[in-house]
Motif scaffolding. Structure first.
Motif, PDB file in Angstrom:
ATOM      1  N   ALA A 174    -104.699  18.529   4.112  1.00 47.91           N
ATOM      2  CA  ALA A 174    -103.650  18.186   3.151  1.00 47.91           C
ATOM      3  C   ALA A 174    -102.940  19.435   2.638  1.00 47.91           C
ATOM      4  N   VAL A 175    -103.695  20.478   2.326  1.00 44.31           N
ATOM      5  CA  VAL A 175    -103.088  21.708   1.815  1.00 44.31           C
ATOM      6  C   VAL A 175    -102.251  22.387   2.902  1.00 44.31           C
ATOM      7  N   HIS A 176    -102.728  22.359   4.149  1.00 45.56           N
ATOM      8  CA  HIS A 176    -101.939  22.925   5.245  1.00 45.56           C
ATOM      9  C   HIS A 176    -100.611  22.183   5.398  1.00 45.56           C
ATOM     10  N   ALA A 177    -100.616  20.875   5.190  1.00 47.63           N
ATOM     11  CA  ALA A 177     -99.376  20.102   5.294  1.00 47.63           C
ATOM     12  C   ALA A 177     -98.371  20.540   4.239  1.00 47.63           C
ATOM     13  N   VAL A 178     -98.853  20.873   3.036  1.00 47.19           N
ATOM     14  CA  VAL A 178     -97.952  21.372   1.999  1.00 47.19           C
ATOM     15  C   VAL A 178     -97.433  22.760   2.370  1.00 47.19           C
ATOM     16  N   ALA A 179     -98.324  23.621   2.884  1.00 38.42           N
ATOM     17  CA  ALA A 179     -97.930  24.990   3.229  1.00 38.42           C
ATOM     18  C   ALA A 179     -96.924  25.031   4.374  1.00 38.42           C
ATOM     19  N   ASP A 180     -96.824  23.965   5.172  1.00 35.44           N
ATOM     20  CA  ASP A 180     -95.822  23.929   6.240  1.00 35.44           C
ATOM     21  C   ASP A 180     -94.411  24.088   5.694  1.00 35.44           C
ATOM     22  N   ASP A 181     -94.173  23.632   4.461  1.00 35.35           N
ATOM     23  CA  ASP A 181     -92.832  23.683   3.867  1.00 35.35           C
ATOM     24  C   ASP A 181     -92.723  24.671   2.714  1.00 35.35           C
ATOM     25  N   ALA A 182     -93.834  25.235   2.267  1.00 32.45           N
ATOM     26  CA  ALA A 182     -93.826  25.991   1.012  1.00 32.45           C
ATOM     27  C   ALA A 182     -94.099  27.474   1.239  1.00 32.45           C
ATOM     28  N   ALA A 183     -93.195  28.312   0.725  1.00 35.49           N
ATOM     29  CA  ALA A 183     -93.469  29.740   0.615  1.00 35.49           C
ATOM     30  C   ALA A 183     -94.170  30.034  -0.705  1.00 35.49           C
ATOM     31  N   VAL A 184     -93.920  29.161  -1.706  1.00 35.32           N
ATOM     32  CA  VAL A 184     -94.569  29.268  -3.012  1.00 35.32           C
ATOM     33  C   VAL A 184     -95.114  27.892  -3.379  1.00 35.32           C
ATOM     34  N   ILE A 185     -96.410  27.820  -3.665  1.00 38.16           N
ATOM     35  CA  ILE A 185     -97.051  26.574  -4.082  1.00 38.16           C
ATOM     36  C   ILE A 185     -97.399  26.698  -5.561  1.00 38.16           C
ATOM     37  N   VAL A 186     -96.850  25.798  -6.366  1.00 35.86           N
ATOM     38  CA  VAL A 186     -97.135  25.776  -7.797  1.00 35.86           C
ATOM     39  C   VAL A 186     -98.116  24.631  -8.054  1.00 35.86           C
TER      40      VAL A 186
END
Length: 468
Positions: A311-323
Motif C-alpha cells: 500500500a505504501v509503495h502504491a502511494v510512493a508511485d505518485d508522491a515525491a513528498v508524503i505527508v
C-alpha cells in the motif's frame, strides 16, 4: 541504508538445536543481568564496555559458561536496547517540554540536558523521565549474537545452499547449520531459536536494491491511516483495502482460539486438583503448546507487513513528498464495544509508520509528519468541525453534503503541512481552539455574508450522499 533479511535453518538435527538452545538460555541470563542492573537510572551514561570491564574484573564473567565473544556481544546488544528504551521515553518528555509555558531559551536548555543524558541534574526533567521511562526487564532466552569476524559460511556444492558455522558453548568448537538460501549472510548476525528452527537475521546494503526500485512520483500527497484499509490518500484512493477484513478474521480467530485454550486449561487444572496428574500433563503437552500458535502469529505478521508495504509503495508511485499523521500517538477515547476494541488492539499502526519511513527513504521520497488532531472531523477547505457518523463526515451547514471521513482526513493532513499555528506537538485541546477561532473569523468575512442559511461553504471538492 541497510535492510534486514532473514534466512532459516533447513532440516537442522535435534542435537545441534539443543546445543544452540542451551547457549541461548545462558546468554539470556546475561541479558537479564544487564537489564536488572542497568535498566534504570543507574544505567544512564553507562556503556557496554564499562559493563564488560566491571564483570571481568570482579569475576562475574566466569560464571556465564559461554565464550567471551558471545556474552560480550550480548551485553552490547542489551545496552543498545536499554538506550533505545530510554530514547523512546524522551519523545514523550520532549512533548511535555513543548507544551510547557517556557521561554525559547529555557526550552532549549531542557532539550540540551535531555539530549546529553544530563536530565538527572534537573528535578522537573528527572520527574518526567521517571514517569515516562519505566524500569525494564528482559526475559529473552532464545537469541545469540554473532560478531561479524566470527561469521563463517561455506557451500557443499557449487551453487548449493549455504552452511553457517556458529560458535558453540565450548571455546574453539563450532556448530554447522544448514540454511535454506544460496546467499551467504554477512556482518553481525542475530540468531533466534523458535520451534526447532533457527532464524538468521542479517543486514544487507540497500544501494543495489534502491537503484532497481521504480522511481517515486513528483507530487505532494497526504495520507490517512485507516482501519478498513491501510491508507487513504488526498486524491480519495484507498490502498490496502483488504486490511480491515484481515483484521476482522484474525481477531475473531484469536477470540475463538483463546476461548478453546481457556476451556482446556480449566479442564487440566480441574484434573490436577482431583489428583489426575497424568490427564493434566497430557492436555498441557498435546493441547496447550505454543509452537503452532507462534507459527501462526509469524505468518500473520508477515501478511500484515506485505499488505502494508504494498500500500505504501502504491502511494510512493505518485508522491515525491508524503505527508502523514504522527502514528506514535496512543489510541484513546470512549469504548467502542469489546469486539471493536479487540480489533483496534491488533491495529498495526506501528508497522504502517515503519513502512512509511522505510519506503520513503528507499525510494527517495520525503516523509513529513503532522499533528493528527481533528483531521478527520474538519470539513476540507474550511475550518468547520463536521458531524462524524461512522466513516462519513456531514457538513453542519446542511445541503446534503457528506465526505468520506478518511478522504477528508487525508486532505486535512496535506493542508496541515507547514501550518504555522499547529505544530506536531500542539495539544489537541489547543488545536480545537485554533480551528474554532479560524471558523469564527471565516464566518465574519464579507464574501460569506451572502451565504443563505443551510448552504454549505465546503467549496468544490465535495462528495454528496447520493454519490456514496
Amino acid at each position: 541504508m541497510k535492510v534486514t533479511r532473514i534466512a532459516y535453518s533447513d532440516k537442522l538435527n535435534a542435537g545441534k538445536y539443543a546445543t544452540l538452545d542451551e547457549q541461548a538460555r545462558r546468554l539470556g541470563r546475561v541479558r537479564s543481568m544487564v537489564w536488572n542492573q542497568f535498566g534504570s537510572v543507574a544505567g544512564v551514561g553507562v556503556s557496554d564496555r564499562t559493563v564488560r570491564d566491571k564483570w571481568m574484573a570482579d569475576g562475574t564473567a566466569a560464571s556465564f559458561g559461554v565464550p567471551a565473544n558471545a556474552w560480550k556481544e550480548t551485553v552490547r546488544d542489551a545496552v543498545a536496547d536499554i538506550r533505545a528504551h530510554r530514547d523512546a521515553a524522551k519523545v514523550e518528555v520532549r512533548r511535555k517540554i513543548a507544551r510547557r509555558d517556557l521561554t525559547d531559551a529555557e526550552k532549549k536548555h531542557l532539550y540540551t540536558l535531555l539530549k546529553r543524558d544530563r536530565w538527572t541534574d534537573d528535578p522537573m526533567l528527572r520527574r518526567w523521565m521517571r514517569q515516562c521511562w519505566k524500569r525494564g526487564h528482559s526475559h529473552t532466552t532464545n537469541q545469540i549474537i554473532i560478531r561479524s569476524d566470527k561469521v563463517r559460511t561455506y557451500t557443499l556444492t557449487n551453487g548449493g545452499n549455504v552452511w553457517l558455522k556458529v560458535p558453540g558453548i565450548v571455546a574453539r568448537e563450532s556448530i554447522a547449520v544448514p540454511l535454506n538460501t544460496t546467499i551467504a549472510p554477512e556482518r553481525t548476525l542475530r540468531l533466534i531459536l523458535r520451534g526447532g528452527r533457527v532464524e538468521v537475521h542479517h543486514q544487507i546494503d540497500d544501494q543495489a536494491m534502491k537503484s532497481s526500485h521504480r522511481p517515486s512520483g513528483d507530487r505532494t500527497i497526504g495520507v490517512d491511516k485507516g482501519y478498513t484499509e491501510v491508507l487513504t490518500d488526498s486524491d480519495g484512493r484507498h490502498h490496502g483495502t483488504e486490511f480491515g477484513e484481515m483484521l476482522r478474521i484474525r481477531s475473531d480467530e484469536l477470540k475463538d482460539r483463546n476461548a478453546r485454550r481457556a476451556k482446556l486449561r480449566w479442564v487440566a487444572n480441574t484434573a490436577e486438583k482431583r489428583g489426575n496428574h497424568a490427564k493434566a500433563d497430557r492436555i498441557r503437552r498435546n493441547n496447550l503448546g505454543t509452537v503452532k500458535k507462534h507459527r501462526q502469529d509469524r505468518a500473520w505478521k508477515t501478511r500484515v507487513r506485505d499488505t502494508t508495504y504494498r500500500a505504501v509503495h502504491a502511494v510512493a508511485d505518485d508522491a515525491a513528498v508524503i505527508v502523514a499523521e504522527d502514528l506514535t500517538r496512543r489510541i484513546s477515547g470512549r469504548s467502542l464495544g469489546k469486539n471493536t476494541n479487540r480489533r483496534l488492539a491488533a491495529w498495526t499502526k506501528g508497522v504502517t509508520a515503519q513502512a512509511l519511513h522505510d519506503v520513503s527513504e528507499r525510494r527517495g521520497s520525503s516523509l513529513r509528519l503532522v499533528n493528527p488532531a481533528y483531521t478527520s472531523q474538519v470539513i476540507p477547505g474550511t475550518s468547520t468541525l463536521g458531524r462524524r457518523a461512522g466513516d462519513r463526515l456531514h457538513c453542519p451547514h446542511g445541503g446534503g453534503v457528506v465526505w468520506q471521513a478518511d478522504h477528508a482526513a487525508a486532505i486535512n493532513i496535506l493542508e496541515r503541512d507547514g501550518d504555522p499555528d499547529i505544530s506536531l506537538w500542539t495539544p489537541h485541546k489547543q488545536v480545537k481552539q485554533i480551528i474554532q477561532e479560524r471558523d469564527r473569523q471565516r464566518s465574519r468575512l464579507p464574501d460569506q455574508d451572502s451565504n443563505t442559511a443551510g448552504q454549505c461553504r465546503c467549496g468544490e471538492r465535495i462528495i454528496r450522499s447520493d454519490q456514496q
